[in-house]
Design a protein around this motif. Structure first.
Motif, PDB file in Angstrom:
ATOM      1  N   THR A  37       8.646 -14.072  10.417  1.00  0.00           N
ATOM      2  CA  THR A  37       8.253 -14.299   9.017  1.00  0.00           C
ATOM      3  C   THR A  37       7.649 -15.677   8.793  1.00  0.00           C
ATOM      4  O   THR A  37       6.857 -15.860   7.875  1.00  0.00           O
ATOM      5  CB  THR A  37       9.444 -14.099   8.061  1.00  0.00           C
ATOM      6  N   ASP A  38       8.005 -16.648   9.628  1.00  0.00           N
ATOM      7  CA  ASP A  38       7.468 -18.001   9.493  1.00  0.00           C
ATOM      8  C   ASP A  38       6.474 -18.350  10.609  1.00  0.00           C
ATOM      9  O   ASP A  38       6.223 -19.518  10.885  1.00  0.00           O
ATOM     10  CB  ASP A  38       8.603 -19.020   9.455  1.00  0.00           C
ATOM     11  N   VAL A  40       3.166 -19.108  12.831  1.00  0.00           N
ATOM     12  CA  VAL A  40       1.966 -19.897  12.579  1.00  0.00           C
ATOM     13  C   VAL A  40       0.874 -19.411  13.522  1.00  0.00           C
ATOM     14  O   VAL A  40       1.099 -19.279  14.726  1.00  0.00           O
ATOM     15  CB  VAL A  40       2.224 -21.401  12.801  1.00  0.00           C
ATOM     16  N   VAL A  50       0.193 -19.345   7.961  1.00  0.00           N
ATOM     17  CA  VAL A  50       1.642 -19.497   8.062  1.00  0.00           C
ATOM     18  C   VAL A  50       2.321 -18.348   7.329  1.00  0.00           C
ATOM     19  O   VAL A  50       2.123 -18.175   6.123  1.00  0.00           O
ATOM     20  CB  VAL A  50       2.107 -20.852   7.484  1.00  0.00           C
ATOM     21  N   GLY A  51       3.092 -17.570   8.046  1.00  0.00           N
ATOM     22  CA  GLY A  51       3.878 -16.500   7.443  1.00  0.00           C
ATOM     23  C   GLY A  51       3.117 -15.199   7.248  1.00  0.00           C
ATOM     24  O   GLY A  51       1.898 -15.123   7.415  1.00  0.00           O
ATOM     25  N   HIS A  52       3.864 -14.188   6.877  1.00  0.00           N
ATOM     26  CA  HIS A  52       3.302 -12.843   6.727  1.00  0.00           C
ATOM     27  C   HIS A  52       2.245 -12.759   5.630  1.00  0.00           C
ATOM     28  O   HIS A  52       1.276 -12.013   5.764  1.00  0.00           O
ATOM     29  CB  HIS A  52       4.424 -11.837   6.456  1.00  0.00           C
ATOM     30  N   ASP A  54       0.018 -15.079   4.596  1.00  0.00           N
ATOM     31  CA  ASP A  54      -1.267 -15.580   5.109  1.00  0.00           C
ATOM     32  C   ASP A  54      -1.864 -14.621   6.126  1.00  0.00           C
ATOM     33  O   ASP A  54      -3.077 -14.382   6.137  1.00  0.00           O
ATOM     34  CB  ASP A  54      -1.087 -16.952   5.768  1.00  0.00           C
ATOM     35  N   ALA A 115       6.117 -16.225  17.313  1.00  0.00           N
ATOM     36  CA  ALA A 115       6.408 -17.402  16.502  1.00  0.00           C
ATOM     37  C   ALA A 115       5.149 -18.238  16.306  1.00  0.00           C
ATOM     38  O   ALA A 115       5.001 -18.917  15.294  1.00  0.00           O
ATOM     39  CB  ALA A 115       7.490 -18.249  17.167  1.00  0.00           C
ATOM     40  N   ARG A 116       4.246 -18.169  17.283  1.00  0.00           N
ATOM     41  CA  ARG A 116       2.996 -18.924  17.218  1.00  0.00           C
ATOM     42  C   ARG A 116       1.939 -18.189  18.019  1.00  0.00           C
ATOM     43  O   ARG A 116       2.230 -17.575  19.042  1.00  0.00           O
ATOM     44  CB  ARG A 116       3.204 -20.329  17.781  1.00  0.00           C
TER      45      ARG A 116
END
Length: 126
Positions: A37-38, A40, A50-52, A54, A115-116
């Motif tokens: 969810t967070d 990038v 950043v996040g769902h 975006d 996560a990234r």
């Protein structure tokens, strides 16, 4: 008969390959579900996503690609990372057809969510 057991590397590779299947199928909810969810996402020409929210905006509105196909040509797995080299062929919103090489770097969390993500294109810009 014994079921095949997936190693962490195999599971990460399968997750990354699944991402390309979903993006090529234009399954935005499915591909966003692969991201934390967070998460990038860094992509040339865009501020970091950043996040769902975006990510959803990018894939449903901002992305300049209308359709296309990703082909993974190389995949290398580390402890929590997967590096991808590949080719993309598709059509942009302005009607142009494109064919280019790309490199993606995914970092996965303990749940195997992205996560990234960092994307690079082999395309002339200057």
């Amino acid at each position: 008969m014994t079921a095949a057991v997936s190693t962490p590397s195999q599971a990460m590779n399968e997750r990354v390959r699944r991402y390309y299947d979903l993006v090529d199928a234009d399954d935005v909810p499915g591909l966003i579900a692969l991201f934390a969810t967070d998460a990038v996402y860094h992509r040339p020409g865009y501020a970091p996503l950043v996040g769902h929210g975006d990510l959803n905006r990018f894939y449903t509105a901002d992305r300049v690609i209308v359709s296309g196909r990703h082909t993974v040509t190389s995949l290398v797995t580390g402890e929590h990372e997967v590096a991808v080299m590949g080719e993309f062929a598709g059509v942009l919103k302005d009607g142009r057809e494109v064919a280019l090489r790309f490199a993606d770097f995914f970092t996965l969390d303990e749940r195997l969510l992205f996560a990234r993500r960092d994307t690079y294109f082999f395309a002339p810009l200057v």
